[in-house]
Design a protein around this motif. Sequence first.
Motif, PDB file in Angstrom:
ATOM      1  N   SER A  59      -3.030   7.890 -13.328  1.00  0.00           N
ATOM      2  CA  SER A  59      -1.651   7.225 -13.592  1.00  0.00           C
ATOM      3  C   SER A  59      -1.606   6.268 -12.806  1.00  0.00           C
ATOM      4  O   SER A  59      -0.833   6.298 -11.512  1.00  0.00           O
ATOM      5  N   GLN A 140       6.325  11.835 -17.877  1.00  0.00           N
ATOM      6  CA  GLN A 140       5.872  10.374 -18.779  1.00  0.00           C
ATOM      7  C   GLN A 140       7.345  10.291 -19.704  1.00  0.00           C
ATOM      8  O   GLN A 140       7.785   9.018 -20.334  1.00  0.00           O
ATOM      9  N   ASP A 143       9.677   7.895 -17.948  1.00  0.00           N
ATOM     10  CA  ASP A 143       9.465   6.968 -18.532  1.00  0.00           C
ATOM     11  C   ASP A 143       9.654   5.891 -19.571  1.00  0.00           C
ATOM     12  O   ASP A 143      10.108   4.788 -19.820  1.00  0.00           O
TER      13      ASP A 143
END
Length: 158
Positions: A59, A140, A143
């Motif tokens: 990441s 995630q 995001d």
Amino acid sequence: MEKDCGAWINLLSHKLKKRLDDTFQDLGITGVQSRVIYYILLHCQEGPVYQRDVENAFSLSRSTATGILQIMEKKGIIRKESVADDARLKSLVPTERAAELNCQVRACLRESDRLLTRGLSDGQIQLFKETAARMLQNLQEWDDCDAAPPQEAAADGN
């Protein structure tokens, strides 16, 4: 004041990073570099490894991955080779130096994990891994929500 989950994760991350950096200092690498070495050596057996693979696995932003890989290349740990199909694409190839570091890196990462999980049952370790995976998925998804267009604009066709 009681620590929230994010504070605990941050604390663990900093402690582990410091320990790995201190451990690998004599080898001339950082903890992050050790994990990248391990990743490249493991995955190059399956086929070419590219910078985007490292970015995804850890990441990392493109600039952060570039910096790490450039240092590793300068230290003679990896080399970048052009790919026949696409001259813009470079595969990451471990050098003999990486192979020499591999045994020490693997042993240190195993020992760090052993110390980190000392006193925990197999069930607790499994629960932690499942919980951490779910927390990562939550981040995630968060995001993805930030990257998605606002609902009103999408409904208006804008």
